[in-house]
Motif scaffolding. Structure first.
Motif, PDB file in Angstrom:
ATOM      1  N   ILE A   1     -11.420  41.080  -3.929  1.00 30.65           N
ATOM      2  CA  ILE A   1     -11.749  40.370  -2.674  1.00 30.65           C
ATOM      3  C   ILE A   1     -12.681  39.043  -3.036  1.00 30.65           C
ATOM      4  CG2 ILE A   1     -13.429  40.558  -0.549  1.00 30.65           C
ATOM      5  CD1 ILE A   1     -12.357  43.388  -0.484  1.00 30.65           C
ATOM      6  N   LEU A   2     -13.412  39.447  -4.155  1.00 30.30           N
ATOM      7  CA  LEU A   2     -14.364  38.606  -4.784  1.00 30.30           C
ATOM      8  C   LEU A   2     -13.782  37.122  -5.100  1.00 30.30           C
ATOM      9  CD1 LEU A   2     -17.091  37.388  -5.543  1.00 30.30           C
ATOM     10  CD2 LEU A   2     -16.691  38.857  -8.107  1.00 30.30           C
ATOM     11  N   ASP A   3     -12.746  37.531  -5.946  1.00 31.16           N
ATOM     12  CA  ASP A   3     -11.611  36.331  -6.308  1.00 31.16           C
ATOM     13  C   ASP A   3     -11.348  35.490  -5.163  1.00 31.16           C
ATOM     14  OD1 ASP A   3     -10.626  34.833  -8.529  1.00 31.16           O
ATOM     15  OD2 ASP A   3      -8.612  35.539  -7.809  1.00 31.16           O
ATOM     16  N   GLY A   4     -10.838  36.061  -4.197  1.00 33.76           N
ATOM     17  CA  GLY A   4     -10.371  35.464  -3.112  1.00 33.76           C
ATOM     18  C   GLY A   4     -11.446  34.578  -2.221  1.00 33.76           C
ATOM     19  N   ALA A   5     -12.476  35.221  -2.015  1.00 35.98           N
ATOM     20  CA  ALA A   5     -13.500  34.375  -1.569  1.00 35.98           C
ATOM     21  C   ALA A   5     -14.072  33.177  -2.606  1.00 35.98           C
ATOM     22  CB  ALA A   5     -14.626  35.363  -1.039  1.00 35.98           C
ATOM     23  N   ALA A   6     -14.104  33.431  -3.657  1.00 38.67           N
ATOM     24  CA  ALA A   6     -14.909  32.621  -4.587  1.00 38.67           C
ATOM     25  C   ALA A   6     -14.045  31.323  -5.232  1.00 38.67           C
ATOM     26  CB  ALA A   6     -15.687  33.449  -5.639  1.00 38.67           C
TER      27      ALA A   6
ATOM     28  N   VAL B   1      -0.967  30.374   6.957  1.00 35.57           N
ATOM     29  CA  VAL B   1      -0.735  30.636   5.499  1.00 35.57           C
ATOM     30  C   VAL B   1      -1.525  31.840   5.149  1.00 35.57           C
ATOM     31  CG1 VAL B   1      -1.067  29.635   3.140  1.00 35.57           C
ATOM     32  CG2 VAL B   1      -0.453  28.070   4.780  1.00 35.57           C
ATOM     33  N   GLY B   2      -2.613  32.153   5.471  1.00 37.94           N
ATOM     34  CA  GLY B   2      -3.329  33.199   4.923  1.00 37.94           C
ATOM     35  C   GLY B   2      -2.824  34.476   5.535  1.00 37.94           C
ATOM     36  N   LEU B   3      -2.301  34.697   6.886  1.00 36.05           N
ATOM     37  CA  LEU B   3      -1.545  35.569   7.494  1.00 36.05           C
ATOM     38  C   LEU B   3      -0.382  36.166   6.762  1.00 36.05           C
ATOM     39  CD1 LEU B   3      -2.611  35.614  11.090  1.00 36.05           C
ATOM     40  CD2 LEU B   3      -3.455  37.236   9.257  1.00 36.05           C
ATOM     41  N   THR B   4       0.470  34.745   6.647  1.00 36.73           N
ATOM     42  CA  THR B   4       1.657  35.001   6.234  1.00 36.73           C
ATOM     43  C   THR B   4       1.816  35.671   4.553  1.00 36.73           C
ATOM     44  OG1 THR B   4       2.361  33.166   7.438  1.00 36.73           O
ATOM     45  CG2 THR B   4       3.762  33.782   5.342  1.00 36.73           C
ATOM     46  N   ARG B   5       0.816  35.181   3.818  1.00 37.54           N
ATOM     47  CA  ARG B   5       0.672  35.654   2.586  1.00 37.54           C
ATOM     48  C   ARG B   5       0.301  37.093   2.712  1.00 37.54           C
ATOM     49  NH1 ARG B   5      -3.093  33.205  -2.393  1.00 37.54           N
ATOM     50  NH2 ARG B   5      -2.889  35.195  -3.861  1.00 37.54           N
ATOM     51  N   THR B   6      -0.766  37.418   3.230  1.00 32.75           N
ATOM     52  CA  THR B   6      -1.414  38.911   3.409  1.00 32.75           C
ATOM     53  C   THR B   6      -0.447  39.850   4.065  1.00 32.75           C
ATOM     54  OG1 THR B   6      -3.523  38.070   3.766  1.00 32.75           O
ATOM     55  CG2 THR B   6      -3.214  40.152   4.194  1.00 32.75           C
TER      56      THR B   6
ATOM     57  N   ALA C   1      -4.002  44.846  -4.712  1.00 29.11           N
ATOM     58  CA  ALA C   1      -4.821  43.816  -5.554  1.00 29.11           C
ATOM     59  C   ALA C   1      -4.790  42.440  -4.718  1.00 29.11           C
ATOM     60  CB  ALA C   1      -4.932  43.873  -6.940  1.00 29.11           C
ATOM     61  N   ASP C   2      -3.262  42.009  -4.761  1.00 28.25           N
ATOM     62  CA  ASP C   2      -3.408  40.785  -4.136  1.00 28.25           C
ATOM     63  C   ASP C   2      -3.586  40.543  -2.689  1.00 28.25           C
ATOM     64  OD1 ASP C   2      -2.056  37.982  -4.843  1.00 28.25           O
ATOM     65  OD2 ASP C   2      -0.661  38.339  -3.219  1.00 28.25           O
ATOM     66  N   VAL C   3      -3.222  41.631  -1.928  1.00 28.72           N
ATOM     67  CA  VAL C   3      -3.568  41.803  -0.502  1.00 28.72           C
ATOM     68  C   VAL C   3      -5.012  41.570  -0.186  1.00 28.72           C
ATOM     69  CG1 VAL C   3      -3.861  43.376   1.606  1.00 28.72           C
ATOM     70  CG2 VAL C   3      -1.637  43.361   0.252  1.00 28.72           C
ATOM     71  N   TRP C   4      -5.982  42.389  -1.141  1.00 27.82           N
ATOM     72  CA  TRP C   4      -7.322  42.340  -1.038  1.00 27.82           C
ATOM     73  C   TRP C   4      -7.879  41.002  -1.402  1.00 27.82           C
ATOM     74  CZ3 TRP C   4      -9.326  45.711   1.538  1.00 27.82           C
ATOM     75  CH2 TRP C   4      -8.985  47.101   1.679  1.00 27.82           C
ATOM     76  N   GLY C   5      -7.251  40.175  -2.313  1.00 23.32           N
ATOM     77  CA  GLY C   5      -7.306  38.756  -2.773  1.00 23.32           C
ATOM     78  C   GLY C   5      -7.351  37.901  -1.317  1.00 23.32           C
ATOM     79  N   GLY C   6      -6.110  38.108  -0.714  1.00 25.87           N
ATOM     80  CA  GLY C   6      -5.824  37.342   0.567  1.00 25.87           C
ATOM     81  C   GLY C   6      -6.899  37.489   1.757  1.00 25.87           C
ATOM     82  N   THR C   7      -7.310  38.948   1.664  1.00 25.87           N
ATOM     83  CA  THR C   7      -8.285  39.255   2.538  1.00 25.87           C
ATOM     84  C   THR C   7      -9.665  38.650   2.333  1.00 25.87           C
ATOM     85  OG1 THR C   7      -7.353  41.386   2.592  1.00 25.87           O
ATOM     86  CG2 THR C   7      -9.581  41.282   3.561  1.00 25.87           C
ATOM     87  N   GLY C   8      -9.758  38.442   1.085  1.00 30.21           N
ATOM     88  CA  GLY C   8     -11.285  37.713   0.684  1.00 30.21           C
ATOM     89  C   GLY C   8     -11.233  36.405   1.068  1.00 30.21           C
TER      90      GLY C   8
END
Length: 542
Positions: free
Chosen positions: A115-120, A385-390, A238-245
């Motif tokens: 999640i941190l990587d997705g936001a930062a 884009v974000g919803l499609t990826r997640t 993990a990729d889902v959490w990244g997209g969530t971030g």
């Protein structure tokens, strides 16, 4: 019933019974006059009885021997007699054992740090920059400042990833991840309330470094603490959490002021510090440091069973270079073909993925849509884009451990490349009246990326890299990935100026098709296979 009764007798009793039968046959022959016919009948009966006697005796001896065997020996013979399709090797820590809820929850905590990587670093926070430029109560933020704040992530990650390998061998992956999350919380708050522009830049650089370290170490640790049959699901999560971030960062920027949005982004690291303290240290790292009792305790906290922990520890300790504890030893191991081969293969997937335009499509979505005549505001583009990826990553998490890594990655690479070809042809031929085509093509590519092209190479970092070079290999791969991102983003608009956007997209497609070739020819299937078995596969090929 007569046969069963005879089988239950001892060999001596059986022999006595057969002799009585022979005597009766002799008496009948004498009574019959002793003719040749009687002799032949008696001889036939005698031979038949002797054969049956021998069979019954051997059966009884075999049963007696089975009764003397212990339960462990019987289980081992049963396993050898009926191997399963994906049966792990002997002393395999990935063998089928019951997975307790605590084990899954602790592994899920490790996957959530993305999640941190997705936001930062993936662009979630950068959506606050327009509001920051409009704020009259702070220092002036120029367009040049915005460019540096956006591009800083890939530049800093290059150096942070190189530093992460030696750091984790000294301190341990769980400890480094926990400290990075705690430090990121402080840096988010510094970015939310900077007194000077220099503070903003230094804090953003530090945050990008923390995020780069998390991205480098998270997947190897996740592979080492996750049951083999669940690595695909939790690795894709993990990729889902990244997209969530990423979506969280963008929503905060859309709903609040830039200060409040940045401060709320500190939750992406702060909320995970205490859960990460509950995650045990990597047993592989503890074994490499020679701390066997601590490794056993770590495994027992994960698996719940002392016997299972001892079996796992025995398998980990028997691996080559299990007790190495220095970066120099890892570089030495990397010179060996069976260790270098998987590192280079996984690295090629990352580099081809980035040169295939992944970051360009994700970061310049609004620009691409406008070039194609699609009129959508920035918020709607990012949400789509974000919803499609997640959602596609959620789908991958549900099916990856059933379908397998190779068909999933090869299939999504072909699908993503085909979508790029369609979009490229539409843009190159400048077709009118069908502006929905590039929109659909981009969303198909994003879905293919979320379902396979994005998460599976990261999953390979934890699964395919051999234990002797896992942390060093992860550092090198993440560094090369960051360099490729920087190069393609820097060259993207130059490519468009020289060959056009349509041809650029078709060139991207060719590189994505090449991913499918590499995967299908040289990368083994890792679904349900233990880390030790995967190392042995590359040793056999070498």
């Amino acid at each position: 019933m007569a046969t069963n009764e005879g089988a239950a007798k001892s060999p001596t009793a059986l022999g006595s019974s057969r002799r009585d039968t022979y005597a009766e046959g002799w008496q009948r022959r004498q009574a019959g006059g002793g003719g040749k016919e009687g002799e032949a009948g008696t001889l036939t009966i005698s031979i038949s009885m002797a054969v049956e006697d021998t069979k019954a005796t051997l059966t009884t001896l075999s049963q007696d021997k089975d009764c003397e065997k212990g339960p462990a020996e019987k289980d081992r013979e049963a396993t050898l007699a009926s191997p399963s399709k994906n049966e792990p090797c002997k002393n395999d820590p990935g063998k089928e054992v019951s997975v307790n809820t605590k084990h899954v929850v602790l592994a899920l905590v490790v996957s959530m740090v993305c999640i941190l990587d997705g936001a930062a670093n993936r662009g979630g926070w950068t959506a606050v920059l327009p509001k920051m430029q409009e704020d009259p109560n702070i220092f002036t933020v120029t367009d040049s400042d915005v460019v540096w704040l956006v591009s800083m992530a890939s530049i800093v990650t290059i150096f942070a990833s190189l530093f992460a390998g030696p750091l984790v061998e000294w301190a341990g992956p769980q400890r480094v991840l926990t400290v990075s999350l705690a430090l990121s919380t402080v840096l988010w708050l510094l970015m939310a309330f900077p007194n000077y522009k220099a503070v903003l830049f230094v804090a953003k650089a530090g945050l990008s470094a923390c995020s780069g370290v998390v991205a480098t170490l998270q997947m190897p640790l996740l592979a080492e603490v996750t049951p083999a049959k669940m690595r695909g699901t939790l690795g894709t999560m993990a990729d889902v959490w990244g997209g969530t971030g990423l979506i969280f960062g963008y929503l905060m920027a859309h709903l609040f002021t830039w200060r409040v949005a940045t401060a709320l982004c500190s939750l992406t690291g702060g909320l995970l510090v205490i859960p990460m303290l509950l995650v045990p240290e990597s047993p592989y790292w503890l074994v490499r440091r020679g701390r066997l009792e601590a490794a056993k305790a770590s495994l027992q906290r994960l698996m719940g069973s002392e016997a299972a922990a001892e079996d796992e520890l025995s398998a980990i300790s028997s691996m080559p270079a299990a007790t190495q504890n220095s970066g120099v030893q890892q570089f030495t191991e990397l010179t060996k073909g069976h260790n270098a081969r998987p590192v280079l293969l996984v690295m090629s997937c990352f580099v081809l993925r980035e040169l295939g335009g992944r970051s360009c499509i994700m970061m310049y979505t609004v620009y691409l849509f406008r070039e194609a005549g699609v009129q959508l505001d920035a918020f709607m583009c990012t949400v789509l884009v974000g919803l499609t990826r997640t959602l596609s990553s959620c789908l991958a998490a549900a099916v990856l451990d059933k379908v397998g890594r190779r068909p999933m990655l090869a299939g999504t690479a072909v699908l993503g490349g085909a979508a790029q070809v369609v979009c490229g042809l539409f843009l190159h031929l400048q077709l009118s009246g069908a502006s929905w085509v590039p929109l659909a093509a981009v969303l198909v590519f994003v879905a293919a990326y979320g379902a396979g092209i994005g998460p599976i190479p990261w999953l390979y970092v934890g699964e395919l890299l051999p234990s002797p070079v896992r942390s060093l290999g992860a550092s090198l791969i993440t560094t090369c990935d960051a360099v490729a991102v920087f190069v393609i983003n820097y060259a993207f608009f130059s490519l468009i100026d020289h060959i056009g956007l349509g041809v650029t997209f078709m060139a991207f497609a060719a590189l994505n098709f090449l991913i499918a070739v590499v995967v299908w020819l040289w990368i083994p299937e890792s679904r349900g296979v233990s880390l030790q078995e995967l190392e042995n596969i590359f040793k056999a090929k070498s």
